[in-house]
Design a protein around this motif. Structure first.
Motif, PDB file in Angstrom:
ATOM      1  N   ILE B  70       0.817  -1.306  -0.052  1.00  9.20           N
ATOM      2  CA  ILE B  70      -0.029   0.097  -0.125  1.00  9.20           C
ATOM      3  C   ILE B  70       0.843   1.266  -0.006  1.00  9.20           C
ATOM      4  O   ILE B  70       0.622   2.281  -0.812  1.00  9.20           O
ATOM      5  CB  ILE B  70      -1.075  -0.242   1.288  1.00  9.20           C
ATOM      6  CG1 ILE B  70      -1.945  -1.190   1.245  1.00  9.20           C
ATOM      7  CG2 ILE B  70      -1.610   1.177   1.079  1.00  9.20           C
ATOM      8  CD1 ILE B  70      -2.653  -1.395   2.470  1.00  9.20           C
ATOM      9  N   SER B  71       1.765   1.326   0.753  1.00  7.95           N
ATOM     10  CA  SER B  71       2.727   2.479   0.955  1.00  7.95           C
ATOM     11  C   SER B  71       3.605   2.638  -0.265  1.00  7.95           C
ATOM     12  O   SER B  71       3.813   3.720  -0.842  1.00  7.95           O
ATOM     13  CB  SER B  71       3.864   2.075   2.085  1.00  7.95           C
ATOM     14  OG  SER B  71       3.341   1.906   3.371  1.00  7.95           O
ATOM     15  N   ASP B  74       1.156   4.132  -2.857  1.00  5.59           N
ATOM     16  CA  ASP B  74       0.707   5.467  -2.487  1.00  5.59           C
ATOM     17  C   ASP B  74       1.909   6.290  -3.157  1.00  5.59           C
ATOM     18  O   ASP B  74       1.427   7.326  -3.436  1.00  5.59           O
ATOM     19  CB  ASP B  74       0.425   5.367  -0.860  1.00  5.59           C
ATOM     20  CG  ASP B  74      -0.058   7.080  -0.388  1.00  5.59           C
ATOM     21  OD1 ASP B  74      -0.651   7.585  -1.130  1.00  5.59           O
ATOM     22  OD2 ASP B  74       0.115   7.109   0.907  1.00  5.59           O
ATOM     23  N   THR B  93      -3.616  12.259  -0.176  1.00  5.58           N
ATOM     24  CA  THR B  93      -4.573  10.980  -0.711  1.00  5.58           C
ATOM     25  C   THR B  93      -5.931  10.984  -0.337  1.00  5.58           C
ATOM     26  O   THR B  93      -6.032  11.304   0.895  1.00  5.58           O
ATOM     27  CB  THR B  93      -3.809   9.754  -0.372  1.00  5.58           C
ATOM     28  OG1 THR B  93      -2.430   9.815  -0.293  1.00  5.58           O
ATOM     29  CG2 THR B  93      -4.292   8.636  -1.110  1.00  5.58           C
ATOM     30  N   LEU B  94      -6.814  11.089  -0.895  1.00  8.68           N
ATOM     31  CA  LEU B  94      -8.164  11.301  -0.459  1.00  8.68           C
ATOM     32  C   LEU B  94      -8.815   9.848  -0.403  1.00  8.68           C
ATOM     33  O   LEU B  94      -9.539   9.482   0.668  1.00  8.68           O
ATOM     34  CB  LEU B  94      -9.040  11.739  -1.530  1.00  8.68           C
ATOM     35  CG  LEU B  94     -10.759  11.882  -1.118  1.00  8.68           C
ATOM     36  CD1 LEU B  94     -10.895  12.786   0.080  1.00  8.68           C
ATOM     37  CD2 LEU B  94     -11.224  12.745  -2.412  1.00  8.68           C
ATOM     38  N   ASP B  95      -8.603   8.823  -1.149  1.00  8.30           N
ATOM     39  CA  ASP B  95      -8.752   7.415  -0.955  1.00  8.30           C
ATOM     40  C   ASP B  95      -7.697   6.482  -2.069  1.00  8.30           C
ATOM     41  O   ASP B  95      -7.331   7.002  -3.074  1.00  8.30           O
ATOM     42  CB  ASP B  95     -10.267   7.106  -1.299  1.00  8.30           C
ATOM     43  CG  ASP B  95     -10.460   7.159  -2.641  1.00  8.30           C
ATOM     44  OD1 ASP B  95      -9.727   7.470  -3.681  1.00  8.30           O
ATOM     45  OD2 ASP B  95     -11.738   6.548  -2.947  1.00  8.30           O
ATOM     46  N   LEU B  96      -7.923   5.398  -1.568  1.00  4.78           N
ATOM     47  CA  LEU B  96      -6.976   4.404  -2.304  1.00  4.78           C
ATOM     48  C   LEU B  96      -7.567   2.918  -2.091  1.00  4.78           C
ATOM     49  O   LEU B  96      -8.021   2.691  -0.990  1.00  4.78           O
ATOM     50  CB  LEU B  96      -5.391   4.516  -1.724  1.00  4.78           C
ATOM     51  CG  LEU B  96      -4.534   3.534  -2.457  1.00  4.78           C
ATOM     52  CD1 LEU B  96      -4.412   3.964  -3.885  1.00  4.78           C
ATOM     53  CD2 LEU B  96      -3.153   3.450  -1.695  1.00  4.78           C
ATOM     54  N   ARG B  97      -7.656   2.226  -3.416  1.00 10.19           N
ATOM     55  CA  ARG B  97      -8.287   0.882  -3.260  1.00 10.19           C
ATOM     56  C   ARG B  97      -7.053  -0.028  -3.877  1.00 10.19           C
ATOM     57  O   ARG B  97      -6.664   0.289  -4.856  1.00 10.19           O
ATOM     58  CB  ARG B  97      -9.426   0.726  -4.090  1.00 10.19           C
ATOM     59  CG  ARG B  97     -10.062  -0.667  -4.161  1.00 10.19           C
ATOM     60  CD  ARG B  97     -10.929  -0.898  -5.185  1.00 10.19           C
ATOM     61  NE  ARG B  97     -11.266  -2.322  -5.526  1.00 10.19           N
ATOM     62  CZ  ARG B  97     -12.358  -2.929  -5.204  1.00 10.19           C
ATOM     63  NH1 ARG B  97     -13.383  -2.634  -4.484  1.00 10.19           N
ATOM     64  NH2 ARG B  97     -12.497  -4.218  -5.410  1.00 10.19           N
ATOM     65  N   VAL B  98      -6.824  -0.967  -3.006  1.00 12.54           N
ATOM     66  CA  VAL B  98      -5.871  -1.989  -3.488  1.00 12.54           C
ATOM     67  C   VAL B  98      -6.613  -3.473  -3.670  1.00 12.54           C
ATOM     68  O   VAL B  98      -7.173  -4.002  -2.957  1.00 12.54           O
ATOM     69  CB  VAL B  98      -4.645  -2.217  -2.423  1.00 12.54           C
ATOM     70  CG1 VAL B  98      -3.662  -2.959  -2.955  1.00 12.54           C
ATOM     71  CG2 VAL B  98      -4.203  -0.906  -2.083  1.00 12.54           C
ATOM     72  N   ASP B  99      -6.477  -3.827  -4.889  1.00 11.19           N
ATOM     73  CA  ASP B  99      -6.952  -5.432  -4.839  1.00 11.19           C
ATOM     74  C   ASP B  99      -5.649  -6.183  -5.155  1.00 11.19           C
ATOM     75  O   ASP B  99      -4.809  -6.149  -5.842  1.00 11.19           O
ATOM     76  CB  ASP B  99      -7.598  -5.531  -6.447  1.00 11.19           C
ATOM     77  CG  ASP B  99      -9.013  -4.817  -6.333  1.00 11.19           C
ATOM     78  OD1 ASP B  99      -9.941  -5.572  -5.484  1.00 11.19           O
ATOM     79  OD2 ASP B  99      -9.194  -3.710  -6.730  1.00 11.19           O
ATOM     80  N   TYR B 100      -5.782  -7.494  -4.062  1.00  8.10           N
ATOM     81  CA  TYR B 100      -4.621  -8.061  -4.014  1.00  8.10           C
ATOM     82  C   TYR B 100      -4.578  -9.431  -5.084  1.00  8.10           C
ATOM     83  O   TYR B 100      -5.661 -10.012  -4.778  1.00  8.10           O
ATOM     84  CB  TYR B 100      -4.429  -8.698  -2.710  1.00  8.10           C
ATOM     85  CG  TYR B 100      -4.141  -7.416  -1.661  1.00  8.10           C
ATOM     86  CD1 TYR B 100      -2.987  -6.841  -1.913  1.00  8.10           C
ATOM     87  CD2 TYR B 100      -4.859  -7.289  -0.691  1.00  8.10           C
ATOM     88  CE1 TYR B 100      -2.619  -5.862  -1.025  1.00  8.10           C
ATOM     89  CE2 TYR B 100      -4.750  -6.385   0.297  1.00  8.10           C
ATOM     90  CZ  TYR B 100      -3.711  -5.562  -0.032  1.00  8.10           C
ATOM     91  OH  TYR B 100      -3.127  -4.527   1.009  1.00  8.10           O
TER      92      TYR B 100
END
Lengths: 142, 154
Positions: B70-71, B74, B93-100
């Motif tokens: 994530i870091s 980002d 950052t307002l939002d962040l989505r991570v798909d693994y």
């Protein structure tokens, strides 16, 4: 502040990454662990502020810990695999100790939905929240 | 098809993330994780995160935790905004989505490629992938937004 041993008992292990970030179980709240770390260069983003990734990592561990504690009651051997995470950043994290607490919204047969929030001085003013989806699997299934 | 110059022939971005990242990575969270600048062009930046035992999330398999990914993403996506507009602009950052997609392979460096595909007066829209050598077999996909702020140092 509690020890690595207590964190290991909750998570099932003590992830080296959690130790590297200085994460500990600060206290228990409603049967779930509040995970925390202190501010320092290792979690700094722009000067004077907490890195978004560092607070995400903290909330992710809090979410995993909440799920572990919750599933441990019924099915201790279940395996949990994070599928995705959505992070909303609400306030800049300042140079202060940061706390995170997870909450299991729903556990189905195959999927668990977990939320977590992070705060500094006031739990009612979160600096960020996450939604996570986990895939659940039984190690007995081959 | 209209003629457009190939991506490699485009003029360099007015913003050089290698210089900026060099300062912050030594001091902050990214540097602590061992994150490094890798490459950039207009609207994209690649960072890399060498494998390290202290980043492990699963001691049984040796797979690194997802927090560092994530870091990494980002940082890579954040820097990509500035190479897109050619200058530094204070943002958070307002939002962040991570798909693994899959676990990162133990022992391999994770490469994070962030792209900024749209900038408005207030917002920047980003996406990216993390992979460990083969960009066609990603470890994670991300999507996020950054919002412009007035004062970076609060």
């Amino acid at each position: 502040m509690t020890t690595d041993t207590e964190m290991a008992a909750i998570l099932g292990f003590m992830p080296p990454f959690a130790r590297e970030m200085g994460m500990t179980v600060d206290h228990m709240q409603g049967g779930l662990p509040v995970i925390a770390f202190d501010y320092g260069p290792h979690v700094m983003g722009r000067p004077g502020f907490l890195h978004g990734g560092a607070m995400s990592g903290l909330m992710e561990i809090a979410a995993i810990a909440a799920l572990r504690v919750t599933v441990a009651a019924e099915e201790p051997a279940v395996r949990i695999k994070p599928v995705n995470i959505t992070i909303n950043f609400m306030r800049g994290g300042r140079e202060a100790r940061t706390y995170a607490l997870g909450e299991v919204t729903r556990i189905g047969r195959r999927v668990a939905n977990v939320e977590a929030k992070a705060w500094q001085d006031d739990p009612a003013k979160p600096i960020a929240t996450v939604f996570m989806n986990f895939l659940l699997s039984s190690p007995k299934q081959v | 098809m209209p003629e457009t110059p190939p991506e490699s022939a485009e003029k360099p971005s007015g913003f050089d993330p290698s210089a900026f990242e060099g300062i912050l990575s030594r001091l902050g969270h990214g540097g602590h994780l061992g994150m490094r600048y890798r490459a950039h062009g207009v609207g994209w930046v690649e960072m890399e995160l060498p494998y390290a035992e202290r980043l492990i999330g699963d001691v049984e398999t040796g797979v690194i935790a997802s927090g560092p990914i994530i870091s990494l993403m980002d940082n890579a996506t954040s820097l990509s905004v500035w190479t897109a507009i050619g200058e530094f602009r204070p943002q958070v950052t307002l939002d962040l989505r991570v798909d693994y997609m899959r676990p990162a392979t133990p022992g391999k460096t994770v490469i994070g490629r962030g792209e900024c595909y749209k900038v408005t007066r207030s917002m920047a829209f980003v996406r990216g992938i993390a992979h460990d050598g083969d960009a066609d077999d990603p470890v994670a996909h991300v999507a996020g937004t950054f919002i412009r702020i007035d004062n970076f140092l609060g």
